[in-house]
Design an enzyme around this catalytic site. Sequence first.
Site, PDB file in Angstrom:
ATOM      1  N   ASP A 113       6.450   4.452  -1.500  1.00 15.65           N
ATOM      2  CA  ASP A 113       7.816   4.927  -1.251  1.00 15.65           C
ATOM      3  C   ASP A 113       8.915   4.211  -2.031  1.00 15.65           C
ATOM      4  O   ASP A 113      10.096   4.576  -1.915  1.00 15.65           O
ATOM      5  CB  ASP A 113       8.129   4.863   0.256  1.00 15.65           C
ATOM      6  CG  ASP A 113       7.950   3.455   0.849  1.00 15.65           C
ATOM      7  OD1 ASP A 113       8.184   2.463   0.135  1.00 15.65           O
ATOM      8  OD2 ASP A 113       7.591   3.358   2.038  1.00 15.65           O
ATOM      9  N   PRO A 170       2.973  -4.229  15.772  1.00 17.20           N
ATOM     10  CA  PRO A 170       3.047  -4.016  17.219  1.00 17.20           C
ATOM     11  C   PRO A 170       1.792  -4.400  17.991  1.00 17.20           C
ATOM     12  O   PRO A 170       1.872  -4.770  19.150  1.00 17.20           O
ATOM     13  CB  PRO A 170       3.329  -2.522  17.361  1.00 17.20           C
ATOM     14  CG  PRO A 170       3.124  -1.917  16.033  1.00 17.20           C
ATOM     15  CD  PRO A 170       3.062  -2.991  14.996  1.00 17.20           C
ATOM     16  N   GLU A 171       0.615  -4.284  17.349  1.00 18.86           N
ATOM     17  CA  GLU A 171      -0.623  -4.580  18.098  1.00 18.86           C
ATOM     18  C   GLU A 171      -1.281  -5.821  17.495  1.00 18.86           C
ATOM     19  O   GLU A 171      -1.533  -5.858  16.297  1.00 18.86           O
ATOM     20  CB  GLU A 171      -1.618  -3.417  18.001  1.00 18.86           C
ATOM     21  CG  GLU A 171      -1.083  -2.107  18.524  1.00 18.86           C
ATOM     22  CD  GLU A 171      -1.339  -0.975  17.547  1.00 18.86           C
ATOM     23  OE1 GLU A 171      -2.305  -1.042  16.771  1.00 18.86           O
ATOM     24  OE2 GLU A 171      -0.528  -0.031  17.563  1.00 18.86           O
ATOM     25  N   ALA A 188       8.816  -4.780  12.385  1.00 20.15           N
ATOM     26  CA  ALA A 188       9.099  -5.587  11.193  1.00 20.15           C
ATOM     27  C   ALA A 188      10.603  -5.804  10.997  1.00 20.15           C
ATOM     28  O   ALA A 188      11.030  -6.899  10.614  1.00 20.15           O
ATOM     29  CB  ALA A 188       8.502  -4.907   9.966  1.00 20.15           C
ATOM     30  N   GLN A 248       0.852  -1.198   0.000  1.00 22.27           N
ATOM     31  CA  GLN A 248       0.000   0.000   0.000  1.00 22.27           C
ATOM     32  C   GLN A 248       0.890   1.250   0.000  1.00 22.27           C
ATOM     33  O   GLN A 248       0.388   2.352  -0.059  1.00 22.27           O
ATOM     34  CB  GLN A 248      -0.880   0.020   1.251  1.00 22.27           C
ATOM     35  CG  GLN A 248      -1.815  -1.158   1.341  1.00 22.27           C
ATOM     36  CD  GLN A 248      -2.431  -1.267   2.736  1.00 22.27           C
ATOM     37  OE1 GLN A 248      -3.375  -0.586   3.066  1.00 22.27           O
ATOM     38  NE2 GLN A 248      -1.878  -2.129   3.555  1.00 22.27           N
ATOM     39  N   ASN A 249       2.189   1.029   0.121  1.00 23.67           N
ATOM     40  CA  ASN A 249       3.097   2.169   0.258  1.00 23.67           C
ATOM     41  C   ASN A 249       3.440   2.774  -1.097  1.00 23.67           C
ATOM     42  O   ASN A 249       3.349   2.115  -2.131  1.00 23.67           O
ATOM     43  CB  ASN A 249       4.368   1.744   0.993  1.00 23.67           C
ATOM     44  CG  ASN A 249       4.072   1.307   2.411  1.00 23.67           C
ATOM     45  OD1 ASN A 249       3.007   1.632   2.926  1.00 23.67           O
ATOM     46  ND2 ASN A 249       4.975   0.581   3.016  1.00 23.67           N
ATOM     47  N   SER A 286      -2.645  -1.406   9.267  1.00 25.82           N
ATOM     48  CA  SER A 286      -3.722  -1.337  10.258  1.00 25.82           C
ATOM     49  C   SER A 286      -4.949  -2.096   9.775  1.00 25.82           C
ATOM     50  O   SER A 286      -5.847  -2.382  10.566  1.00 25.82           O
ATOM     51  CB  SER A 286      -4.091   0.126  10.504  1.00 25.82           C
ATOM     52  OG  SER A 286      -4.493   0.725   9.283  1.00 25.82           O
ATOM     53  N   HIS A 342      -1.567   1.364  -4.278  1.00 25.14           N
ATOM     54  CA  HIS A 342      -1.924   2.775  -4.074  1.00 25.14           C
ATOM     55  C   HIS A 342      -1.015   3.698  -4.878  1.00 25.14           C
ATOM     56  O   HIS A 342      -0.882   4.875  -4.555  1.00 25.14           O
ATOM     57  CB  HIS A 342      -1.870   3.137  -2.578  1.00 25.14           C
ATOM     58  CG  HIS A 342      -3.004   2.529  -1.796  1.00 25.14           C
ATOM     59  ND1 HIS A 342      -2.996   2.411  -0.419  1.00 25.14           N
ATOM     60  CD2 HIS A 342      -4.195   2.005  -2.201  1.00 25.14           C
ATOM     61  CE1 HIS A 342      -4.124   1.838  -0.016  1.00 25.14           C
ATOM     62  NE2 HIS A 342      -4.859   1.578  -1.077  1.00 25.14           N
ATOM     63  N   GLY A 365       2.795  -4.662   8.937  1.00 22.08           N
ATOM     64  CA  GLY A 365       2.715  -3.215   9.173  1.00 22.08           C
ATOM     65  C   GLY A 365       1.533  -2.522   8.540  1.00 22.08           C
ATOM     66  O   GLY A 365       1.678  -1.423   8.015  1.00 22.08           O
TER      67      GLY A 365
HETATM   68  P1  NAD Z   1      -1.434   2.778   8.846  1.00 18.73           P
HETATM   69  O1  NAD Z   1      -0.596   3.979   9.124  1.00 18.73           O
HETATM   70  O2  NAD Z   1      -2.905   2.891   8.932  1.00 18.73           O
HETATM   71  O3  NAD Z   1      -0.978   1.580   9.806  1.00 18.73           O
HETATM   72  C1  NAD Z   1       0.362   1.259   9.985  1.00 18.73           C
HETATM   73  C2  NAD Z   1       0.454   0.009  10.817  1.00 18.73           C
HETATM   74  O4  NAD Z   1       1.829  -0.303  10.976  1.00 18.73           O
HETATM   75  C3  NAD Z   1      -0.155   0.150  12.207  1.00 18.73           C
HETATM   76  O5  NAD Z   1      -0.958  -0.969  12.465  1.00 18.73           O
HETATM   77  C4  NAD Z   1       1.076   0.185  13.128  1.00 18.73           C
HETATM   78  O6  NAD Z   1       0.793  -0.386  14.383  1.00 18.73           O
HETATM   79  C5  NAD Z   1       2.054  -0.651  12.331  1.00 18.73           C
HETATM   80  N1  NAD Z   1       3.479  -0.382  12.610  1.00 18.73           N
HETATM   81  C6  NAD Z   1       4.055   0.748  13.071  1.00 18.73           C
HETATM   82  N2  NAD Z   1       5.399   0.591  13.183  1.00 18.73           N
HETATM   83  C7  NAD Z   1       5.658  -0.679  12.781  1.00 18.73           C
HETATM   84  C8  NAD Z   1       6.871  -1.453  12.677  1.00 18.73           C
HETATM   85  N3  NAD Z   1       8.058  -0.932  12.992  1.00 18.73           N
HETATM   86  N4  NAD Z   1       6.778  -2.726  12.214  1.00 18.73           N
HETATM   87  C9  NAD Z   1       5.568  -3.266  11.892  1.00 18.73           C
HETATM   88  N5  NAD Z   1       4.411  -2.585  11.994  1.00 18.73           N
HETATM   89  C10 NAD Z   1       4.459  -1.314  12.424  1.00 18.73           C
HETATM   90  O7  NAD Z   1      -0.946   2.294   7.436  1.00 18.73           O
HETATM   91  P2  NAD Z   1      -1.622   1.426   6.316  1.00 18.73           P
HETATM   92  O8  NAD Z   1      -2.425   0.329   6.911  1.00 18.73           O
HETATM   93  O9  NAD Z   1      -0.551   1.124   5.345  1.00 18.73           O
HETATM   94  O10 NAD Z   1      -2.657   2.403   5.596  1.00 18.73           O
HETATM   95  C11 NAD Z   1      -2.500   3.763   5.464  1.00 18.73           C
HETATM   96  C12 NAD Z   1      -2.382   4.300   4.050  1.00 18.73           C
HETATM   97  O11 NAD Z   1      -1.391   5.301   4.114  1.00 18.73           O
HETATM   98  C13 NAD Z   1      -1.933   3.342   3.000  1.00 18.73           C
HETATM   99  O12 NAD Z   1      -2.848   3.428   1.979  1.00 18.73           O
HETATM  100  C14 NAD Z   1      -0.605   3.878   2.487  1.00 18.73           C
HETATM  101  O13 NAD Z   1      -0.707   4.052   1.072  1.00 18.73           O
HETATM  102  C15 NAD Z   1      -0.462   5.251   3.066  1.00 18.73           C
HETATM  103  N6  NAD Z   1       0.858   5.547   3.637  1.00 18.73           N
HETATM  104  C16 NAD Z   1       1.989   5.155   2.984  1.00 18.73           C
HETATM  105  C17 NAD Z   1       3.238   5.402   3.543  1.00 18.73           C
HETATM  106  C18 NAD Z   1       4.483   4.964   2.795  1.00 18.73           C
HETATM  107  O14 NAD Z   1       4.478   4.902   1.559  1.00 18.73           O
HETATM  108  N7  NAD Z   1       5.557   4.618   3.499  1.00 18.73           N
HETATM  109  C19 NAD Z   1       3.331   6.055   4.778  1.00 18.73           C
HETATM  110  C20 NAD Z   1       2.138   6.482   5.404  1.00 18.73           C
HETATM  111  C21 NAD Z   1       0.899   6.218   4.822  1.00 18.73           C
END
Ligand code: NAD
Length: 272
Positions: A110, A243-244, A256, A107-108, A218, A125, A216
Site C-alpha cells: 500500500d 491484538p492477539e 499499532a 508485506q504490504n 499473523s 510482496h 500487525g
Molecule cells: P493478516 O491479515 O494475515 O494478519 C494481520 C494481523 O494484523 C493479524 O494478526 C491481526 O490480528 C493484526 N491486526 C489487526 N488490526 C491491527 C492493528 N490495528 N494493529 C496491529 N495489528 C493489527 O496479514 P499479514 O500477516 O500481513 O499477511 C497477509 C498478506 O496479505 C500479506 O502478504 C500482505 O501482502 C497482504 N495484505 C496486504 C494489505 C496491505 O497492503 N495493507 C492488506 C491485506 C493483505
Amino acid sequence: MHQDFERLDDAAELLRQARRVVVFTGAGISAESGIPTFRDKGGVWDRFPPEEYATPHGLLMKSRTEPERAAAFAYGLLQPIAAAEPNAGHRAIAALQDHCDVSVVTQNIDGLHQDAGSKIVWEVHGSTFEIVSASGRHMWRVSRDEVQEIVAELETMLAGEFDAMKAFAAIGRMIGAKDGEFYRPSIVLFGEAMAEPDWSEAVDAAGVCDCMLVVGTSGLVYPAAMLPEMAKSAGASIIAVGPEEGIADVWLTGAAGVVLPALLRAAYSTPD
Ligand code: NAD
C-alpha cells in the site's frame, strides 16, 4: 481493542539498546488507515477468496470468463489503498529513524510507510504502485492519485452498465499489454517468487539487526514469516505488537496506532 502496556518499559529498554532495528510489518499496521486485513470480515479477501483471485492463473481466468467479477475484485482491492493515508503507527515507525538505523520490511502493498517518511522500505510482496513486465522488469510507477482516478471509473462502471472493454481501458495504466508484453502491478501473488531485490535485502537486514519490531502480522504467510525466526537465531531481540498475543521476547497487546507512539515515548521520551 484490548490494550496491555504492562511490558512497555521492557520493550522500550530493548529498543533503546538497539543500534540497528528492522521493523517488520503486515496488514495490521494499515488496518487503522482503513485497509482491511486478510482476516477482516467483509474485507476483499472475504468476498474474493485468495485461492481463486490471488494466483496469476486464477486472475487471468476470471478476467476472461467473469470480467465483471474480476473488475469488482480490482475495485475491492484498490479502493481502500487509493483512499488510505498513513496512521499514527506508520508515523511512529518513520520517527524511529531519528534514533537508530531502521530498515522497514513490509508485506504490504500500500505504499504507506514511504508516505509516512520511512526512508528504507523493502516491499517483499511488491507494490500496487510499481508496474512491471511479465518477466519482472520495472516499467513505470503510478501515483495514488492515478489509482484513485481508476477506482472512480471502475465504481461508475460497476454501478451502471458494465462494459468489459471500457473496464480494461480504465485500468490500462496498471494492467495490460505493451509491445506484445504483459504488464501489471508488482504485487506477489500466491505461488510467485518474492519481490527482488527487496526479499534478499530483507533477509540480510534480519540477519544483522539487534532488534526486530514485528507489527500487525499473523505470521502465517511464508516465507515472509521466517524473518523474525531468522533475526532471533542471529541474536536479535523481538518486540511484537498486535491484538492477539503470540511469540516474542516482549508482546505489546493493542492497536499499532496506539502502542507504537507510546513505545517511542517510553523509549526516547519524545512527544507524539
Ligand atoms: P493478516 O491479515 O494475515 O494478519 C494481520 C494481523 O494484523 C493479524 O494478526 C491481526 O490480528 C493484526 N491486526 C489487526 N488490526 C491491527 C492493528 N490495528 N494493529 C496491529 N495489528 C493489527 O496479514 P499479514 O500477516 O500481513 O499477511 C497477509 C498478506 O496479505 C500479506 O502478504 C500482505 O501482502 C497482504 N495484505 C496486504 C494489505 C496491505 O497492503 N495493507 C492488506 C491485506 C493483505
